[in-house]
Design a protein around this motif. Sequence first.
Motif, PDB file in Angstrom:
ATOM      1  N   ARG A 103       0.820  -1.189   0.000  1.00  0.00           N
ATOM      2  CA  ARG A 103       0.000   0.000   0.000  1.00  0.00           C
ATOM      3  C   ARG A 103       0.862   1.249   0.000  1.00  0.00           C
ATOM      4  O   ARG A 103       2.021   1.226   0.377  1.00  0.00           O
ATOM      5  CB  ARG A 103      -0.913   0.025   1.231  1.00  0.00           C
ATOM      6  CG  ARG A 103      -1.767  -1.229   1.391  1.00  0.00           C
ATOM      7  CD  ARG A 103      -2.675  -1.092   2.591  1.00  0.00           C
ATOM      8  NE  ARG A 103      -3.382  -2.337   2.859  1.00  0.00           N
ATOM      9  CZ  ARG A 103      -2.927  -3.247   3.693  1.00  0.00           C
ATOM     10  NH1 ARG A 103      -1.788  -3.080   4.305  1.00  0.00           N
ATOM     11  NH2 ARG A 103      -3.612  -4.348   3.902  1.00  0.00           N
ATOM     12  N   SER A 104       0.264   2.359  -0.403  1.00  0.00           N
ATOM     13  CA  SER A 104       0.998   3.612  -0.395  1.00  0.00           C
ATOM     14  C   SER A 104       1.312   3.996   1.038  1.00  0.00           C
ATOM     15  O   SER A 104       0.524   3.775   1.953  1.00  0.00           O
ATOM     16  CB  SER A 104       0.172   4.716  -1.055  1.00  0.00           C
ATOM     17  OG  SER A 104      -0.967   5.010  -0.286  1.00  0.00           O
ATOM     18  N   SER A 105       2.487   4.604   1.250  1.00  0.00           N
ATOM     19  CA  SER A 105       2.893   4.970   2.591  1.00  0.00           C
ATOM     20  C   SER A 105       1.998   6.046   3.182  1.00  0.00           C
ATOM     21  O   SER A 105       1.733   6.052   4.385  1.00  0.00           O
ATOM     22  CB  SER A 105       4.353   5.437   2.585  1.00  0.00           C
ATOM     23  OG  SER A 105       4.519   6.517   1.691  1.00  0.00           O
ATOM     24  N   SER A 106       1.509   6.955   2.347  1.00  0.00           N
ATOM     25  CA  SER A 106       0.673   8.031   2.863  1.00  0.00           C
ATOM     26  C   SER A 106      -0.620   7.500   3.447  1.00  0.00           C
ATOM     27  O   SER A 106      -1.168   8.057   4.402  1.00  0.00           O
ATOM     28  CB  SER A 106       0.374   9.044   1.752  1.00  0.00           C
ATOM     29  OG  SER A 106      -0.268   8.400   0.667  1.00  0.00           O
ATOM     30  N   PRO A 152       5.746   8.909   6.065  1.00  0.00           N
ATOM     31  CA  PRO A 152       6.218   9.937   5.134  1.00  0.00           C
ATOM     32  C   PRO A 152       6.142   9.446   3.696  1.00  0.00           C
ATOM     33  O   PRO A 152       6.328   8.262   3.409  1.00  0.00           O
ATOM     34  CB  PRO A 152       7.681  10.151   5.566  1.00  0.00           C
ATOM     35  CG  PRO A 152       7.728   9.710   6.993  1.00  0.00           C
ATOM     36  CD  PRO A 152       6.737   8.579   7.098  1.00  0.00           C
ATOM     37  N   SER A 153       5.880  10.358   2.768  1.00  0.00           N
ATOM     38  CA  SER A 153       5.695   9.977   1.369  1.00  0.00           C
ATOM     39  C   SER A 153       6.953   9.385   0.756  1.00  0.00           C
ATOM     40  O   SER A 153       6.892   8.698  -0.256  1.00  0.00           O
ATOM     41  CB  SER A 153       5.247  11.189   0.552  1.00  0.00           C
ATOM     42  OG  SER A 153       6.207  12.224   0.631  1.00  0.00           O
ATOM     43  N   ARG A 154       8.125   9.651   1.372  1.00  0.00           N
ATOM     44  CA  ARG A 154       9.364   9.113   0.806  1.00  0.00           C
ATOM     45  C   ARG A 154       9.546   7.634   1.115  1.00  0.00           C
ATOM     46  O   ARG A 154      10.478   6.997   0.616  1.00  0.00           O
ATOM     47  CB  ARG A 154      10.567   9.884   1.353  1.00  0.00           C
ATOM     48  CG  ARG A 154      10.836   9.645   2.839  1.00  0.00           C
ATOM     49  CD  ARG A 154      12.092  10.345   3.315  1.00  0.00           C
ATOM     50  NE  ARG A 154      12.440  10.013   4.676  1.00  0.00           N
ATOM     51  CZ  ARG A 154      11.930  10.609   5.751  1.00  0.00           C
ATOM     52  NH1 ARG A 154      11.041  11.583   5.610  1.00  0.00           N
ATOM     53  NH2 ARG A 154      12.298  10.254   6.976  1.00  0.00           N
ATOM     54  N   ARG A 183       8.506   3.585   1.146  1.00  0.00           N
ATOM     55  CA  ARG A 183       7.763   2.599   0.374  1.00  0.00           C
ATOM     56  C   ARG A 183       7.549   1.367   1.241  1.00  0.00           C
ATOM     57  O   ARG A 183       8.477   0.860   1.861  1.00  0.00           O
ATOM     58  CB  ARG A 183       8.515   2.198  -0.896  1.00  0.00           C
ATOM     59  CG  ARG A 183       7.621   1.390  -1.857  1.00  0.00           C
ATOM     60  CD  ARG A 183       8.369   0.543  -2.864  1.00  0.00           C
ATOM     61  NE  ARG A 183       9.291   1.258  -3.715  1.00  0.00           N
ATOM     62  CZ  ARG A 183       9.891   0.697  -4.772  1.00  0.00           C
ATOM     63  NH1 ARG A 183       9.636  -0.571  -5.081  1.00  0.00           N
ATOM     64  NH2 ARG A 183      10.757   1.382  -5.494  1.00  0.00           N
ATOM     65  N   ASP A 200      13.091   3.528   2.820  1.00  0.00           N
ATOM     66  CA  ASP A 200      13.233   4.812   2.164  1.00  0.00           C
ATOM     67  C   ASP A 200      13.330   4.616   0.653  1.00  0.00           C
ATOM     68  O   ASP A 200      14.155   3.827   0.166  1.00  0.00           O
ATOM     69  CB  ASP A 200      14.483   5.520   2.691  1.00  0.00           C
ATOM     70  CG  ASP A 200      14.646   6.901   2.101  1.00  0.00           C
ATOM     71  OD1 ASP A 200      13.994   7.835   2.582  1.00  0.00           O
ATOM     72  OD2 ASP A 200      15.445   7.038   1.149  1.00  0.00           O
ATOM     73  N   GLU A 201      12.515   5.347  -0.100  1.00  0.00           N
ATOM     74  CA  GLU A 201      12.473   5.196  -1.546  1.00  0.00           C
ATOM     75  C   GLU A 201      13.815   5.515  -2.197  1.00  0.00           C
ATOM     76  O   GLU A 201      14.277   4.804  -3.106  1.00  0.00           O
ATOM     77  CB  GLU A 201      11.384   6.105  -2.127  1.00  0.00           C
ATOM     78  CG  GLU A 201      11.185   5.968  -3.620  1.00  0.00           C
ATOM     79  CD  GLU A 201      10.494   4.684  -4.012  1.00  0.00           C
ATOM     80  OE1 GLU A 201      10.998   4.017  -4.947  1.00  0.00           O
ATOM     81  OE2 GLU A 201       9.471   4.344  -3.396  1.00  0.00           O
TER      82      GLU A 201
END
Length: 241
Positions: free
Chosen positions: A95-98, A103-105, A107, A136-137
């Motif tokens: 799922r998306s981290s947001s 944090p959006s960075r 994954r 971290d992406e």
Amino acid sequence: METDDVRQTLEALIAARGLSFAGVSQLLGKNPSYVQQFLRRGSPKRLDERDRRLLAQFFGVSEQQLGAPADTAPPPPRRIPGPHHQTSQRHTPQRSSSARGLPSRMRLIPRLAVGASAGAGALPDHEAPLAEIAFDEAWLRRLGAGSDAVTMIQVEGDSMAPTLSDGDDILVAMPTDGPARRRDGIHVLRMDDALIVKRLAFRPDGRLSVTSDNTLYPSYPDVAPDSVHVVGRVIWAGRRV
């Protein structure tokens, strides 16, 4: 569920995780166009039982959402040990981290539930989901993952020792383009419907060398490329100290 609804559901699940049709086909051990043909051309007409189960585990949904009969019971979790180098993969949605308050960075990487053995291990497709771990992406990209689908696997066995030891966690990047898959290194492969972890080298004549780092185990210096399906490349390993 109607077949068209199944196709819409699967396409939505793939889009939500930012995966490609070819990447999901690769997860199933199929040719790169398999999922696209199912979604766009209706071929095959329906998912077979094995593919449906693997996809349901991977995306964290019920098999009924992918076309199983309403009375289909979920398979009980089980663990199949391997005598050599096996991995346990846990299928959960990435799922998306947001959406998870991260944090959006970051994954979210799933731990998958498909076994992989360096010996004659079978493909255990009855494992239940385990967990997701945030990475971290930018760090994943430095490892070479890019936008590839990434999964975490736990290693069992010693055929790749000392490089990989029993109990190590490894990240496997599953690229969708051919050239990336032809990079020498440690890969998760599918051979004869079994998943194995080996060191892979591409020879100038187009043949493959499949090697165990532990010299007590066999290596195969001359393998036909059409007998091996490259699932993904191992980009990181971690272990308990």
